[in-house]
Write an enzyme that holds these catalytic residues in place. Structure first.
Site, PDB file in Angstrom:
ATOM      1  N   ASN A   1      -2.041 -52.189  11.720  1.00  0.00           N
ATOM      2  CA  ASN A   1      -0.657 -52.029  12.164  1.00  0.00           C
ATOM      3  C   ASN A   1       0.189 -51.214  11.201  1.00  0.00           C
ATOM      4  O   ASN A   1       1.409 -51.152  11.345  1.00  0.00           O
ATOM      5  CB  ASN A   1      -0.006 -53.399  12.367  1.00  0.00           C
ATOM      6  CG  ASN A   1       0.200 -54.148  11.047  1.00  0.00           C
ATOM      7  OD1 ASN A   1      -0.464 -53.845  10.048  1.00  0.00           O
ATOM      8  ND2 ASN A   1       1.103 -55.115  11.049  1.00  0.00           N
TER       9      ASN A   1
ATOM     10  N   ASN B   1      -0.718 -37.945   1.748  1.00  0.00           N
ATOM     11  CA  ASN B   1      -1.477 -37.829   0.508  1.00  0.00           C
ATOM     12  C   ASN B   1      -2.430 -38.993   0.258  1.00  0.00           C
ATOM     13  O   ASN B   1      -3.429 -38.839  -0.448  1.00  0.00           O
ATOM     14  CB  ASN B   1      -0.508 -37.710  -0.679  1.00  0.00           C
ATOM     15  CG  ASN B   1      -1.221 -37.793  -2.006  1.00  0.00           C
ATOM     16  OD1 ASN B   1      -1.951 -36.886  -2.399  1.00  0.00           O
ATOM     17  ND2 ASN B   1      -1.028 -38.905  -2.708  1.00  0.00           N
TER      18      ASN B   1
ATOM     19  N   SER C   1      -9.499 -32.134   0.426  1.00  0.00           N
ATOM     20  CA  SER C   1     -10.335 -32.028  -0.770  1.00  0.00           C
ATOM     21  C   SER C   1     -11.301 -30.868  -0.596  1.00  0.00           C
ATOM     22  O   SER C   1     -11.680 -30.523   0.533  1.00  0.00           O
ATOM     23  CB  SER C   1     -11.133 -33.321  -0.983  1.00  0.00           C
ATOM     24  OG  SER C   1     -12.141 -33.150  -1.954  1.00  0.00           O
TER      25      SER C   1
ATOM     26  N   TYR D   1     -17.116 -39.669   2.251  1.00  0.00           N
ATOM     27  CA  TYR D   1     -15.833 -39.117   1.798  1.00  0.00           C
ATOM     28  C   TYR D   1     -15.649 -37.690   2.317  1.00  0.00           C
ATOM     29  O   TYR D   1     -14.598 -37.347   2.871  1.00  0.00           O
ATOM     30  CB  TYR D   1     -15.774 -39.136   0.274  1.00  0.00           C
ATOM     31  CG  TYR D   1     -14.537 -38.482  -0.305  1.00  0.00           C
ATOM     32  CD1 TYR D   1     -13.308 -39.141  -0.275  1.00  0.00           C
ATOM     33  CD2 TYR D   1     -14.601 -37.215  -0.882  1.00  0.00           C
ATOM     34  CE1 TYR D   1     -12.174 -38.546  -0.793  1.00  0.00           C
ATOM     35  CE2 TYR D   1     -13.472 -36.614  -1.408  1.00  0.00           C
ATOM     36  CZ  TYR D   1     -12.261 -37.283  -1.364  1.00  0.00           C
ATOM     37  OH  TYR D   1     -11.136 -36.689  -1.878  1.00  0.00           O
TER      38      TYR D   1
ATOM     39  N   SER E   1     -14.840 -37.507   6.014  1.00  0.00           N
ATOM     40  CA  SER E   1     -13.454 -37.874   6.335  1.00  0.00           C
ATOM     41  C   SER E   1     -12.503 -36.719   6.043  1.00  0.00           C
ATOM     42  O   SER E   1     -11.559 -36.465   6.800  1.00  0.00           O
ATOM     43  CB  SER E   1     -13.031 -39.128   5.553  1.00  0.00           C
ATOM     44  OG  SER E   1     -12.884 -38.859   4.164  1.00  0.00           O
ATOM     45  N   LYS E   2     -12.760 -35.996   4.956  1.00  0.00           N
ATOM     46  CA  LYS E   2     -11.891 -34.878   4.590  1.00  0.00           C
ATOM     47  C   LYS E   2     -12.151 -33.656   5.468  1.00  0.00           C
ATOM     48  O   LYS E   2     -11.220 -32.912   5.800  1.00  0.00           O
ATOM     49  CB  LYS E   2     -12.084 -34.528   3.110  1.00  0.00           C
ATOM     50  CG  LYS E   2     -11.573 -35.602   2.157  1.00  0.00           C
ATOM     51  CD  LYS E   2     -10.074 -35.843   2.304  1.00  0.00           C
ATOM     52  CE  LYS E   2      -9.540 -36.777   1.236  1.00  0.00           C
ATOM     53  NZ  LYS E   2      -8.069 -36.973   1.341  1.00  0.00           N
TER      54      LYS E   2
ATOM     55  N   ILE F   1      -8.881 -32.484 -10.168  1.00  0.00           N
ATOM     56  CA  ILE F   1      -7.550 -32.653 -10.740  1.00  0.00           C
ATOM     57  C   ILE F   1      -7.569 -33.942 -11.556  1.00  0.00           C
ATOM     58  O   ILE F   1      -8.094 -34.957 -11.086  1.00  0.00           O
ATOM     59  CB  ILE F   1      -6.469 -32.752  -9.646  1.00  0.00           C
ATOM     60  CG1 ILE F   1      -6.596 -31.595  -8.637  1.00  0.00           C
ATOM     61  CG2 ILE F   1      -5.080 -32.788 -10.275  1.00  0.00           C
ATOM     62  CD1 ILE F   1      -6.408 -30.217  -9.204  1.00  0.00           C
TER      63      ILE F   1
END
Length: 259
Positions: free
Chosen positions: A63, A85, A136, A149, A152-153, A182
């Site tokens: 939710n 972000n 990314s 990961y 998903s990006k 970074i």
């Protein structure tokens, strides 16, 4: 301070540290009204320091997008800029990955972004509104043990292209940044301790270094400003040249690192 974002309402998810916090600081310096969205226990203290509004929420919850939408409706009425972000990482092979980990990665890195964006579309002040997704380089290029990961990006990049097409006619520009290595709380340990990571992602970068959060936040702010009014549907790598120009060291340091 130039007042680049004077009186603009800005929402930033994942705003308690790293790129999100640096972006918030830059928006505040440029006169924006910023709302920080994060699950960290420190978010209230950070918001008070920056004189921002905040919403403490776990974006992995089903939710969460409804709470964000309700907050905007009741507290802000209209928004100008959304910075998606918030994200979490995972360094495992597919065989090592559990169902709950797959769900968490996609819930935060993709599904929450799509749901929040969808719910906030009616609240954007248009034309001239901006959405910036933080992706990314792993969503563009391959790296070992990053399947979930990276997937998903990569999906977030594709979503950025589609959203730019869908929302452009409404006066909303949608772009993404794809940071390389970074130095943030998420990457600190690997930068300090992982020789393979350093070789492949830092030593192979043409600039031979990792990036600073402000080097990403400055690009995010550019994409959020009127200076980027004709930039739409782009995924901009902020990676020191790694994605397109990387190469392994051509001297004996290569063998010293992998020994």
């Amino acid at each position: 301070m130039s007042g680049l974002f004077k009186n603009k309402n800005v929402l930033i998810t994942g705003a308690s540290s790293g790129i999100g916090l640096a972006t918030a600081e830059e928006f505040v310096e440029e006169g924006a009204f910023v709302t920080l969205i994060d699950y960290s226990e420190d978010i209230k203290k950070i918001a008070n320091k920056l004189k921002c509004k905040y919403l403490k929420i776990d974006l992995s919850m089903n939710n969460s997008y409804q709470r964000v939408s309700l907050f905007v409706k009741n507290e802000l009425k209209k928004i100008d800029i959304l910075i998606n972000n918030a994200g979490v990482g995972l360094s495992k092979t597919l065989q090592e990955t559990k169902d709950i980990e797959i769900e968490k990665i996609f819930n935060i890195n993709l599904f929450a972004i799509l749901k929040i964006t969808r719910e906030l579309i009616p609240f954007f002040r248009t034309p001239g509104a901006k959405i910036v997704n933080v992706s990314s380089i792993f969503g563009i290029s391959l790296y070992p043990s990053s399947l979930i990961y990276s997937s998903s990006k990569s999906a977030l990049n594709t979503s950025t292209y589609h959203l730019a097409s869908e929302l452009g006619a409404l006066g909303i520009n949608v772009n993404a940044v794809a940071p390389g290595v970074i130095k943030t709380p998420m990457t600190f340990d690997r930068i300090e301790k992982d020789k393979y990571y350093n070789l492949n992602l830092i030593e192979s970068t043409p600039l031979k270094r990792y990036g600073d959060v402000k080097e990403v936040s400055s690009v995010i702010c550019f994409l959020s400003s009127e200076k980027s009014s004709f930039v739409n549907g782009q995924v901009i790598s902020v990676d020191g040249g790694w994605t397109n120009s990387r190469s392994l060291p051509n001297d004996s340091s290569f063998f010293k690192i992998i020994d």
